[in-house]
Structure formats: C-alpha cells, structure tokens
Scaffold this active site. Sequence first.
Site, short mmCIF file in Angstrom:
data_model
loop_
_atom_site.label_atom_id
_atom_site.label_comp_id
_atom_site.label_asym_id
_atom_site.label_seq_id
_atom_site.Cartn_x
_atom_site.Cartn_y
_atom_site.Cartn_z
N HIS A 246 124.82 32.11 76.96
CA HIS A 246 126.05 31.53 76.42
C HIS A 246 127.19 32.49 76.52
CE1 HIS A 246 128.86 30.25 73.39
NE2 HIS A 246 128.19 29.15 73.39
N GLU B 280 130.54 25.31 80.03
CA GLU B 280 131.14 25.63 78.81
C GLU B 280 132.20 26.41 79.06
OE1 GLU B 280 128.62 24.93 75.18
OE2 GLU B 280 128.69 27.01 75.52
N GLY C 191 135.71 26.47 70.63
CA GLY C 191 136.33 26.77 69.64
C GLY C 191 137.85 26.83 69.45
N GLY D 233 129.15 23.09 68.87
CA GLY D 233 129.31 24.34 68.14
C GLY D 233 129.65 24.08 66.75
P1 PGA Z 1 132.59 24.66 70.03
O1 PGA Z 1 131.31 25.58 70.60
O2 PGA Z 1 131.83 23.10 69.90
O3 PGA Z 1 132.75 25.21 68.60
O4 PGA Z 1 133.78 24.79 70.82
C1 PGA Z 1 130.63 25.20 71.76
C2 PGA Z 1 129.72 26.14 72.17
O5 PGA Z 1 129.99 27.33 72.13
O6 PGA Z 1 128.46 25.76 72.65
#
Ligand code: PGA
Length: 225
Positions: free
Chosen positions: A94, A151, A157, A209
């Site tokens: 990640h 990602e 986020g 997330g």
């Molecule tokens: P998010 O995070 O949905 O808060 O954007 C996704 C992730 O980091 O896997």
Amino acid sequence: MPTLLVANFKSNQDQKHAKLWVQQFSTHKPSDLSVGLVLCPSFTHVELMKQLCIDQNIALGAQDCSMFPSGSYTGAISAQSIADSGVSYCIVGHSERRAHFHETCQDVANKVRECMSAGITPILCITPEILDAQAATLTEQERAACCVAFEPITAIGSGTTDTLEHIIAVKKRVAVVFGRVPYLYGGSVDQHTNPQLLHSKEIDGFLIGSACVDASSFCSLLSLF
Ligand code: PGA
C-alpha cells in the site's frame, strides 16, 4: 466472478469501534450480498471480525504482513501466522506503507512470496510510476498469483476518484506485465461514486478505505451492487 470489495480499516478502529462495527454491519448489511467481500481489520481485531466472516461467508484479510518467514523477527507478524488466524487475503505494498514505512519494491516482493507460501492471495497495490519496477521483482508465477490494485496516491482519501478512462488505461499497462489478473481500483470510492465506475466491467473490484469506517454507509455502498 462477482465484484470484489476489500474493506481496508487502516488504523482507524479501536476495540470498542470494531465491536460496534460488527453489530451495525450485521444489522444493516444487504440480505443478499452480490459481491465478494474481504474485511481487512488491523491485526488486533482479526479475531473479533473472524466470527462475523465465518457466519456471513465473508473473507478475512490483513492490511500487511512481514516480509520475513516466522522466526526471530521481533514485532513482525508472519504471513503464516495470519493464515493460521483465518486470513485468506493480504494487502501488500500500500502506498502508505511505501511512504511511511519506507517499503521498497523488493520488500513488497518478499511479502508476496511469504503470502503465497502461506496460501494467502496478495492484493498488490501499485501506481503507474512503480508498476514496472515492482513487476521486475516478481517471477511470472508470482505476478500471476496477485490481485493488482491501482491506487493513485492523489485519489486516496481525497474525496475524488480517478477517471474511468485513466483507470482503464492503467489496467492495460497492468495486463502487459501481470497478465489477466484480477484488477482492482482504490481511492475515494464510496456510495456516491459514479455508478459507471462502480459497475464498469473493466474493474474487478475496489479497495475501500474511508467509506468502510462507518458500517451503515459501507452497507449503503454494498447495496449498490
Ligand atoms: P480511501 O482509501 O478509500 O479512503 O481513499 C483507499 C485506500 O487507501 O485503500
């Protein structure tokens, strides 16, 4: 294959919240789940979520594992030990781990290997910038064993997903180096995400997330599938 939704709780839950989440999820979850669901709590909540997963036919995942096998590695949690706890998927590489824990592509490759030898499916997170370097650390067999999650760091986020066009363009690049492995997207996916993106046949699943932290909003997202 049904769409795979992977809930990454990150370090957001304490014990009280995790218990409440399980209760609320059980109350609000759609009666007929038409997605494959993987819950990735922090290690300390794996046992707590395990019964829910068994009862509801949900897979248990981990957010990370050690790059080393079981042994004298103080503080590390080996892939074998998480497999023993009932975990069948593990997120590796990640961007938060690459940034805050300085994980290299080689470290991530070692984690893929550890997962595979423990019978765990690695969910390998990539961005286009590191795709080739990451692929170069893995054998063909290792690449074929991964689910690859695109990602984009700027989308995580942020409240804004990447565009479907770009997600599909990255998928083509992933296919060149990884072959036709399950392709997931992660970054600000929630119940308000464009339905075209959520239901695109080009995307095999999503990493969630922020939108999994609240059980009832997460259930609203699930009900869209
Ligand atoms: P998010 O995070 O949905 O808060 O954007 C996704 C992730 O980091 O896997």
